[in-house]
Design a protein around this motif. Structure first.
Motif, PDB file in Angstrom:
ATOM      1  N   HIS A  29       0.865  -1.168   0.000  1.00  0.00           N
ATOM      2  CA  HIS A  29       0.000   0.000   0.000  1.00  0.00           C
ATOM      3  C   HIS A  29       0.906   1.224   0.000  1.00  0.00           C
ATOM      4  CE1 HIS A  29      -3.095   2.888   0.943  1.00  0.00           C
ATOM      5  NE2 HIS A  29      -3.997   1.958   0.745  1.00  0.00           N
ATOM      6  N   ARG A  30       0.630   2.132  -0.924  1.00  0.00           N
ATOM      7  CA  ARG A  30       1.545   3.261  -1.107  1.00  0.00           C
ATOM      8  C   ARG A  30       1.042   4.538  -0.441  1.00  0.00           C
ATOM      9  NH1 ARG A  30      -0.021   4.755  -7.508  1.00  0.00           N
ATOM     10  NH2 ARG A  30      -2.118   5.300  -6.908  1.00  0.00           N
ATOM     11  N   ASN A  31       0.290   4.437   0.667  1.00  0.00           N
ATOM     12  CA  ASN A  31      -0.236   5.652   1.292  1.00  0.00           C
ATOM     13  C   ASN A  31       0.883   6.652   1.559  1.00  0.00           C
ATOM     14  OD1 ASN A  31       0.533   5.256   4.380  1.00  0.00           O
ATOM     15  ND2 ASN A  31      -0.282   3.294   3.626  1.00  0.00           N
ATOM     16  N   GLY A  32       0.602   7.912   1.279  1.00  0.00           N
ATOM     17  CA  GLY A  32       1.600   8.970   1.368  1.00  0.00           C
ATOM     18  C   GLY A  32       2.177   9.323   0.006  1.00  0.00           C
ATOM     19  N   TRP A  33       2.056   8.414  -0.951  1.00  0.00           N
ATOM     20  CA  TRP A  33       2.564   8.620  -2.297  1.00  0.00           C
ATOM     21  C   TRP A  33       1.989   9.894  -2.930  1.00  0.00           C
ATOM     22  CZ3 TRP A  33       5.442   8.697  -6.304  1.00  0.00           C
ATOM     23  CH2 TRP A  33       4.934   8.729  -7.613  1.00  0.00           C
ATOM     24  N   ASP A  34       0.727  10.188  -2.625  1.00  0.00           N
ATOM     25  CA  ASP A  34       0.060  11.335  -3.240  1.00  0.00           C
ATOM     26  C   ASP A  34       0.842  12.636  -3.059  1.00  0.00           C
ATOM     27  OD1 ASP A  34      -2.742   9.901  -3.783  1.00  0.00           O
ATOM     28  OD2 ASP A  34      -1.991   9.325  -1.823  1.00  0.00           O
ATOM     29  N   VAL A  35       1.462  12.804  -1.895  1.00  0.00           N
ATOM     30  CA  VAL A  35       2.182  14.062  -1.654  1.00  0.00           C
ATOM     31  C   VAL A  35       3.386  14.187  -2.595  1.00  0.00           C
ATOM     32  CG1 VAL A  35       3.774  13.284   0.162  1.00  0.00           C
ATOM     33  CG2 VAL A  35       2.929  15.626   0.193  1.00  0.00           C
ATOM     34  N   LEU A  36       3.840  13.073  -3.138  1.00  0.00           N
ATOM     35  CA  LEU A  36       4.984  13.075  -4.054  1.00  0.00           C
ATOM     36  C   LEU A  36       4.576  13.191  -5.518  1.00  0.00           C
ATOM     37  CD1 LEU A  36       7.081  10.193  -2.430  1.00  0.00           C
ATOM     38  CD2 LEU A  36       7.441  12.654  -2.178  1.00  0.00           C
ATOM     39  N   THR A  37       3.307  13.110  -5.805  1.00  0.00           N
ATOM     40  CA  THR A  37       2.908  13.039  -7.222  1.00  0.00           C
ATOM     41  C   THR A  37       1.713  13.903  -7.596  1.00  0.00           C
ATOM     42  OG1 THR A  37       2.651  11.464  -9.051  1.00  0.00           O
ATOM     43  CG2 THR A  37       1.201  11.146  -7.131  1.00  0.00           C
TER      44      THR A  37
ATOM     45  N   ALA B 198     -12.157  18.980   7.221  1.00  0.00           N
ATOM     46  CA  ALA B 198     -11.569  18.556   8.497  1.00  0.00           C
ATOM     47  C   ALA B 198     -12.297  17.312   9.004  1.00  0.00           C
ATOM     48  CB  ALA B 198     -11.643  19.687   9.518  1.00  0.00           C
ATOM     49  N   GLN B 199     -13.619  17.335   8.917  1.00  0.00           N
ATOM     50  CA  GLN B 199     -14.398  16.173   9.346  1.00  0.00           C
ATOM     51  C   GLN B 199     -14.061  14.955   8.489  1.00  0.00           C
ATOM     52  OE1 GLN B 199     -16.034  15.971  12.022  1.00  0.00           O
ATOM     53  NE2 GLN B 199     -16.432  18.097  12.599  1.00  0.00           N
ATOM     54  N   LYS B 200     -13.846  15.193   7.219  1.00  0.00           N
ATOM     55  CA  LYS B 200     -13.545  14.085   6.320  1.00  0.00           C
ATOM     56  C   LYS B 200     -12.172  13.482   6.630  1.00  0.00           C
ATOM     57  CE  LYS B 200     -13.479  12.738   1.504  1.00  0.00           C
ATOM     58  NZ  LYS B 200     -13.783  11.371   1.958  1.00  0.00           N
ATOM     59  N   ILE B 201     -11.199  14.339   6.923  1.00  0.00           N
ATOM     60  CA  ILE B 201      -9.884  13.809   7.313  1.00  0.00           C
ATOM     61  C   ILE B 201     -10.037  12.940   8.554  1.00  0.00           C
ATOM     62  CG2 ILE B 201      -7.595  14.431   8.210  1.00  0.00           C
ATOM     63  CD1 ILE B 201      -7.709  16.936   6.406  1.00  0.00           C
ATOM     64  N   ALA B 202     -10.757  13.453   9.543  1.00  0.00           N
ATOM     65  CA  ALA B 202     -10.926  12.705  10.790  1.00  0.00           C
ATOM     66  C   ALA B 202     -11.594  11.361  10.526  1.00  0.00           C
ATOM     67  CB  ALA B 202     -11.745  13.529  11.781  1.00  0.00           C
ATOM     68  N   SER B 203     -12.588  11.359   9.675  1.00  0.00           N
ATOM     69  CA  SER B 203     -13.313  10.125   9.401  1.00  0.00           C
ATOM     70  C   SER B 203     -12.475   9.160   8.549  1.00  0.00           C
ATOM     71  CB  SER B 203     -14.623  10.484   8.694  1.00  0.00           C
ATOM     72  OG  SER B 203     -15.152   9.344   8.067  1.00  0.00           O
ATOM     73  N   ASP B 204     -11.973   9.644   7.419  1.00  0.00           N
ATOM     74  CA  ASP B 204     -11.177   8.781   6.526  1.00  0.00           C
ATOM     75  C   ASP B 204      -9.991   8.154   7.246  1.00  0.00           C
ATOM     76  OD1 ASP B 204     -12.803   9.553   4.454  1.00  0.00           O
ATOM     77  OD2 ASP B 204     -11.155   9.985   3.073  1.00  0.00           O
ATOM     78  N   GLN B 205      -9.356   8.933   8.106  1.00  0.00           N
ATOM     79  CA  GLN B 205      -8.112   8.460   8.710  1.00  0.00           C
ATOM     80  C   GLN B 205      -8.342   7.637   9.977  1.00  0.00           C
ATOM     81  OE1 GLN B 205      -6.751   9.155   5.632  1.00  0.00           O
ATOM     82  NE2 GLN B 205      -4.989   8.866   6.940  1.00  0.00           N
ATOM     83  N   SER B 206      -9.611   7.351  10.275  1.00  0.00           N
ATOM     84  CA  SER B 206      -9.813   6.439  11.415  1.00  0.00           C
ATOM     85  C   SER B 206     -10.832   5.368  11.039  1.00  0.00           C
ATOM     86  CB  SER B 206     -10.171   7.205  12.692  1.00  0.00           C
ATOM     87  OG  SER B 206     -11.295   8.017  12.548  1.00  0.00           O
ATOM     88  N   THR B 207     -12.072   5.540  11.389  1.00  0.00           N
ATOM     89  CA  THR B 207     -13.029   4.464  11.112  1.00  0.00           C
ATOM     90  C   THR B 207     -13.566   4.496   9.697  1.00  0.00           C
ATOM     91  OG1 THR B 207     -14.787   5.913  11.877  1.00  0.00           O
ATOM     92  CG2 THR B 207     -13.834   4.416  13.479  1.00  0.00           C
ATOM     93  N   GLY B 208     -13.475   5.651   9.077  1.00  0.00           N
ATOM     94  CA  GLY B 208     -14.242   6.038   7.921  1.00  0.00           C
ATOM     95  C   GLY B 208     -14.353   5.082   6.752  1.00  0.00           C
TER      96      GLY B 208
ATOM     97  N   ILE C 226      -1.651   6.360   9.637  1.00  0.00           N
ATOM     98  CA  ILE C 226      -2.999   6.660  10.113  1.00  0.00           C
ATOM     99  C   ILE C 226      -3.269   8.157  10.148  1.00  0.00           C
ATOM    100  CG2 ILE C 226      -4.593   6.469  12.081  1.00  0.00           C
ATOM    101  CD1 ILE C 226      -3.149   3.789  12.747  1.00  0.00           C
ATOM    102  N   ALA C 227      -2.346   8.901  10.751  1.00  0.00           N
ATOM    103  CA  ALA C 227      -2.663  10.303  11.029  1.00  0.00           C
ATOM    104  C   ALA C 227      -2.291  11.240   9.890  1.00  0.00           C
ATOM    105  CB  ALA C 227      -1.962  10.742  12.320  1.00  0.00           C
ATOM    106  N   ILE C 228      -1.492  10.772   8.948  1.00  0.00           N
ATOM    107  CA  ILE C 228      -0.988  11.700   7.936  1.00  0.00           C
ATOM    108  C   ILE C 228      -1.162  11.198   6.506  1.00  0.00           C
ATOM    109  CG2 ILE C 228       1.075  12.874   7.055  1.00  0.00           C
ATOM    110  CD1 ILE C 228       2.126  13.009   9.937  1.00  0.00           C
ATOM    111  N   ALA C 229      -0.552  10.055   6.184  1.00  0.00           N
ATOM    112  CA  ALA C 229      -0.272   9.720   4.785  1.00  0.00           C
ATOM    113  C   ALA C 229      -1.505   9.732   3.881  1.00  0.00           C
ATOM    114  CB  ALA C 229       0.433   8.372   4.716  1.00  0.00           C
ATOM    115  N   GLY C 230      -2.563   9.054   4.312  1.00  0.00           N
ATOM    116  CA  GLY C 230      -3.732   8.937   3.451  1.00  0.00           C
ATOM    117  C   GLY C 230      -4.435  10.259   3.199  1.00  0.00           C
ATOM    118  N   ALA C 231      -4.250  11.211   4.099  1.00  0.00           N
ATOM    119  CA  ALA C 231      -4.976  12.478   3.966  1.00  0.00           C
ATOM    120  C   ALA C 231      -4.603  13.221   2.684  1.00  0.00           C
ATOM    121  CB  ALA C 231      -4.728  13.358   5.193  1.00  0.00           C
ATOM    122  N   PHE C 232      -3.396  12.993   2.186  1.00  0.00           N
ATOM    123  CA  PHE C 232      -2.969  13.685   0.965  1.00  0.00           C
ATOM    124  C   PHE C 232      -3.740  13.209  -0.276  1.00  0.00           C
ATOM    125  CE2 PHE C 232       0.988  14.047   3.599  1.00  0.00           C
ATOM    126  CZ  PHE C 232       1.018  15.436   3.671  1.00  0.00           C
TER     127      PHE C 232
END
Lengths: 417, 417
Positions: free
Chosen positions: A267-275, B18-28, B95-101
């Motif tokens: 899973h490449r989560n975080g990749w988005d910030v690079l691309t 902000a709500q979407k980040i909180a949701s996506d990055q935990s249970t969402g 969890i707290a950062i990568a996917g949010a991008f």
């Protein structure tokens, strides 16, 4: 010779910036110093092979240009002697790429291609299982491997997860994965999750002969801990793991691959910030080469109509990149299409990726939230792929495939998960 | 509770994002699925604590908005239950950062702050040597440790490097490092470089009592190889290593730190791609926390008037971040100011970083290219710092310090290296 292609953006001269990248990233220094001879430069200096001018940009990618200043663009091919770099991927990243992003006067830099010499093939393990291993272990031939994801992402206790996984196993799905955000938190230690889930996999295998591939989240910043997670899965009879490649880095991946008995699902989560910014960072074509050499077996690359920012064209290019051998077919990982998939994207996915079924097609809500339950969800996805391969419109195929019809009714207007 | 602060940019509602980040990055998840109950959400769900509106931006950072659409900005504090994440840094990043991008609808996202609970202090080693260890091993108190870099970056053979290093040792400098791009290439295997250089260090130590700290490039994508490099240096009596942290990743760093007997001097090449666009990526304040917990002893952060893109203010903020304990003074690495330094930047560096001399001041050409040779170059840099600490203008101090005077004459109009 190692050749990189950079898309350069600058208010100055693209040609001069290409020369500066070549100099800075090899022998370069600003002040002439003793010992720097021409012979030495010839030994290790990077060389600009070609510069292709591109149309000016409307605005700078990095907002460092005066308003109204013209932003010149071009592509530069720069060659590094193999001797200057060697085959270590940390050296390759540091020498040929990383420092270039710091150069003053650039208003954008994107690494868009990289051609590595044969020496890299011998220096790195590549995928251990890849496409053929994934097919062998799931027993799926001649169609995509169909996978699903345990949701919600976080919060279920091991027995709750195992209950869901049990239902999913019974659905006839080939592959089930932990959400990438689930590794080994206190409320669901990996050891307990494995212990709760693997008996269900084995029971199903004994009953049906089908062993569902379960990808457990084993990532950890500490490679020793990650190996303990790996061993827990392997010893329990598991055969796959989700690995968050950017969060463990080259070191974590390299360490794991050398010792791994599991299919490594990246899973490449975080990749988005690079691309995500088109003028900055990396094309996937470049990035994926590092991870394939390091040994990724299955590579998540989004899909058609995903719920994230990534456009379909970008997914198609990623799929193409993974489908091209770096050095041989053995270094091809299995592409994984996921995010918002439910079967509805099967025709376009098939049509735009070279009419192949060599992929893992990952549906979360698209299977789990099927109105007739997950088993119907799996059947619907398989039906969608049958239709795609046979060039039959989904709506036509759905006329005598009720599960697909129900999928279209539920997800057709929007998206699954 | 783990609290992150995100600078959000969107053509929609900042609050909704902000709500979407909180949701996506935990249970969402997008589609309600069985098993997702309120009790479960309470266990692991991230929560938006506050949203502060900021003025609209002129244009989107990621060019994904229609021309002329208003780009709303705001800062959101989001709290993650410690239970949802645990203390693993790969989990924290994922969890707290990568996917949010990857979230659609954002036109920019920058992680600008992160507050970790005490549990992280106990879970991670932090620096082994840090400021006090660096001072003890170099024998330098009450002034900055003065360092230099072997140039050219690439291409010298071990005996050529050793010859240069011998001259630099004789100059009275405290610290000498390999360029970050030099690790163990075929033309200069680390083993041979160490063997050629360390006798000169020991000879000088026996003669003068001063042991110069030599930072050898030991990075390798494979942690096993990196440990072999580490051992070569340690066994030869060396005490420091340059580590390209982004190229080895959390896994490489974690593995190395647990087994290390060397001062780990971090070079952050590649970092620029994560921070150079002000609307995207990370503030150093966030990024440095990961690497300090992992155990960086010395941290390169550019300096005043550098040759790279980074503005002085950004360097000052980075220095402040490193100077603040995460949990205790022991987790503070030694800040390293480098790039284009020659002594001329000493007064402003001193004035703007809290009037401290707890830093490693790294001058390449500023020492090596001094018109009277490197020994005069080192004296000039020390004189510049004496003047800075005493609040005496450099030009005044130079009147009876000829080495400083010569430095000003050569580098005063421009930059060193």
């Amino acid at each position: 010779m190692i050749t990189l292609t950079y898309r350069i953006e600058t208010t100055g001269s693209v040609e001069a910036m290409a020369q500066k990248i070549a100099s800075d990233q090899s022998t370069g220094t600003f002040v002439p110093v003793p010992g720097e001879t021409e012979a030495l430069k010839a030994r290790v200096a990077a060389r600009v092979l070609a510069v292709r001018q591109l149309p000016d940009a409307n605005r700078p990618s990095w907002p460092e240009a005066a308003d109204g200043a013209p932003v010149h663009c071009g592509e530069a091919d720069i060659a590094f002697p193999l001797d200057a770099v060697g085959t270590d991927l940390a050296a390759l990243m540091t020498i040929a790429i990383a420092g270039a992003f710091s150069i003053k006067g650039l208003t954008g830099l994107r690494v868009v291609d990289m051609a590595l010499p044969e020496a890299f093939a011998h220096a790195h393990p590549g995928p251990q299982f890849g496409i053929s291993g994934s097919r062998r272990l799931t027993g799926v031939e001649d169609r995509p491997i169909i996978g699903t994801i345990v949701k919600p992402a976080l919060g279920l206790r091991p027995h709750e997860t195992a209950e869901l996984v049990g239902e999913l196993i019974a659905s006839g799905v080939d592959f089930i994965k932990d959400d990438e955000k689930l590794m080994s938190p206190a409320y669901s230690p990996l050891k307990e999750r494995v212990a709760a889930i693997m008996p269900k996999v084995k029971e199903h295998e004994q009953k049906t002969g089908k062993k569902v591939m379960i990808a457990f989240g084993i990532s950890h910043a500490d490679p020793d801990e990650m190996m303990r997670n790996h061993d827990l899965v392997l010893e329990a009879g598991g055969n796959c793991a989700v690995v968050n490649i950017n969060s463990i880095g080259f070191g974590g991946m390299s360490f794991l691959r050398k010792r791994s008995g599991l299919v490594l699902h990246a899973h490449r989560n975080g990749w988005d910030v690079l691309t995500r910014h088109p003028g900055i960072g990396f094309d996937f074509k470049v990035y994926q080469q590092f991870w394939r050499l390091l040994g990724v077996d299955q590579f998540q690359i989004n899909g058609i109509g995903v719920k994230y920012w990534e456009p379909d064209d970008s997914f198609v290019r990623s799929f193409e990149a993974l489908s091209k051998p770096l050095f041989s077919d053995a270094d091809k990982p299995l592409p994984v299409a996921g995010s918002g998939q439910w079967g509805g994207q099967a025709p376009e996915t098939y049509r735009r990726t070279g009419r192949t079924t060599d992929l893992l097609y990952l549906c979360g809500g698209g299977i789990v939230s099927h109105p007739q339950g997950p088993a119907a969800g799996v059947r619907a996805v398989r039906q969608a792929w049958e239709a795609a391969v046979a060039d039959i419109p989904l709506e036509t195929y759905a006329q005598d495939h009720p599960e697909l019809a129900a999928s279209i009714a539920k997800f057709g207007g929007g998206q699954g998960e």
